[in-house]
Design an enzyme around this catalytic site. Structure first.
Site, short mmCIF file in Angstrom:
data_model
loop_
_atom_site.label_atom_id
_atom_site.label_comp_id
_atom_site.label_asym_id
_atom_site.label_seq_id
_atom_site.Cartn_x
_atom_site.Cartn_y
_atom_site.Cartn_z
CG HIS A 268 -36.57 4.62 -24.39
ND1 HIS A 268 -35.92 5.08 -25.51
CD2 HIS A 268 -37.38 5.65 -23.98
CE1 HIS A 268 -36.32 6.32 -25.78
NE2 HIS A 268 -37.20 6.68 -24.85
CG HIS A 307 -34.63 2.54 -34.57
ND1 HIS A 307 -35.78 3.29 -34.68
CD2 HIS A 307 -33.95 3.06 -33.51
CE1 HIS A 307 -35.79 4.22 -33.74
NE2 HIS A 307 -34.71 4.10 -33.02
CG ASP A 363 -29.33 2.22 -28.63
OD1 ASP A 363 -29.13 3.23 -27.93
OD2 ASP A 363 -30.44 1.91 -29.08
#
Length: 430
Positions: A268, A307, A363
């Site tokens: 996460h 994702h 990310d």
């Protein structure tokens, strides 16, 4: 027959059932009427990790993963990142509408008023080992705040909720900065309320001996945008933790501590750290082809691509990619960016990644920017937590005021041993 129903035939009994459909979903409790006998508990759905289960109704964030769309309260993330400030977005997420100027000014003043920490919190942080992870310190200190503000337990008092909202949004950067300073052995730098929200955070992080810290406007704005992009993201792991723990009617500090703990995990909040480690491992553009070959062989994973929700290009990654150049002009170019850009170029032209719908996510580029700004890897999830705080609060408050809310209590499918008698220890053979 109504078109807003689902017809189910139970082949075990031959019985037919009608289940209502609302907003593209059925009520799971309607399945309980499907039984094989009068003493049957009734049918349940089995859905590990909530892959196809809506746990709530929410008006905060809308995501269309197939089209790469992210909206906060109906506003496209691209527009908010371009035109808004983080505190304005925080107001929007928590209160539901963009503020008028006077309302935003009052909101900002309230946030500034609560940036200072009780001195005992400093002593609490001093109790951690010198090399304690900043995220571990943050989880603990957020939880500790509940003991400083016992009135936070008045969760159904609107005025109390408002004050705790201001406190949480205001104190998270201070807690984060103090955790960082402790981890590097530097004295704490107090908030400077003449600065903006992100400018003050940079001050508390990086101020040394100067009388007045002057943050770089470029880095100040970049961090503001990064916080905006992280402000909420529907029912992710930490938002689910916030709602689940909050459903017990605990105070918001304890619930935010639980959400922060969920964010601590590498799947996460630590995902951008994993992307940096991958780019570092690749080491050079010339090594990308061999690395991709290993990915296709299933030996390793391509970090920062793909994702759970997005099956298209993550809209947040597009925004981050645009601000990266501005940051690098200020800080100098992060050498990992060349590897990242070439890795993205090759992957997006490769049929394997196209067919698997693996696109860069938020990310992939955020870690490169954080690193260029001088943040150590351990601080990446801490930064994420600051940005996500308004979203957690909004999710908590929405859950709290929802008339359908009950304490979270998922069902299970028991697969253990059947009934058996206790065996004295002297008689056990295994």
């Amino acid at each position: 027959m109504s078109r807003d129903t689902l017809s189910i035939v139970d082949n075990r009994t031959g019985k037919a059932y009608e289940v209502g459909v609302q907003q593209g979903a059925i009520n799971a409790m309607d399945l309980r009427q499907i039984k094989t006998s009068t003493d049957d508990f009734g049918l349940m759905s089995y859905d590990p990790a909530f892959g196809n289960t809506a746990s709530c109704k929410s008006a905060i964030t809308f995501i269309d993963g197939d089209k790469g769309i992210l909206h906060y309260r109906g506003y496209p993330i691209e527009q908010l990142a371009e035109h808004s400030s983080f505190l304005e977005v925080a107001y929007l997420i928590v209160k539901g509408e963009l503020p008028q100027r006077s309302h935003l000014d009052a909101f900002v003043r309230n946030i500034i008023h609560h940036t200072i920490l009780h001195e005992n919190i400093k002593q609490f942080i001093d109790g951690f080992h010198y090399d304690a992870h900043p995220m571990g310190i943050l989880v603990s200190t957020v939880a500790a705040l509940s003991t400083f503000y016992p009135e936070a337990k008045k969760i159904f008092d609107a005025e109390s909720r408002k004050v705790q909202t201001h406190r949480l949004i205001a104190k998270m950067p201070t807690l984060a900065a103090f955790a960082y300073r402790h981890s590097v052995g530097m004295p704490y730098a107090y908030p400077d309320n003449d600065l903006s929200y992100t400018g003050n955070f940079l001050n508390m992080l990086f101020k040394k001996t100067e009388l007045k810290y002057r943050p770089s406007p470029v880095l100040e704005r970049a961090l503001d945008v990064l916080f905006i992009l992280h402000a909420d993201h529907e029912q992710n792991c930490s938002a689910n933790a916030m709602r689940s723990v909050g459903s017990s009617q605990v105070d918001p500090f304890s619930a935010v501590a639980a959400a922060t703990a969920a964010l601590y995990g590498p799947l996460h909040g630590g995902a951008n750290e994993q992307a940096i480690r991958m780019l570092t491992e690749i080491g050079s553009v010339k090594n990308i082809a061999a690395y991709i070959k290993r990915v296709k062989a299933g030996e390793i994973r391509l970090q920062g691509f793909g994702h759970r929700v997005y099956k298209n290009y993550d809209p947040r990654a597009k925004v981050i990619k645009r601000i990266a150049d501005e940051v690098f002009e200020e800080t100098g170019k992060n050498p990992l960016i060349d590897i990242a850009l070439e890795l993205e170029r090759i992957a997006l032209a490769d049929e394997y990644f196209i067919s698997h719908r693996l696109y860069p996510n938020v990310d992939f580029y955020s870690g490169i920017i954080y690193q260029a700004m001088g943040f150590p890897l351990d601080m990446f999830p801490v930064l994420f937590a600051i940005g996500r705080t308004p979203g957690w609060i909004a999710q908590w408050q929405e859950m709290l005021l929802d008339s359908e809310t009950r304490i979270a209590r998922p069902r299970q499918i028991y697969v253990g041993a059947g009934p058996r008698d206790y065996v004295p220890i002297e008689e056990r053979t295994q």
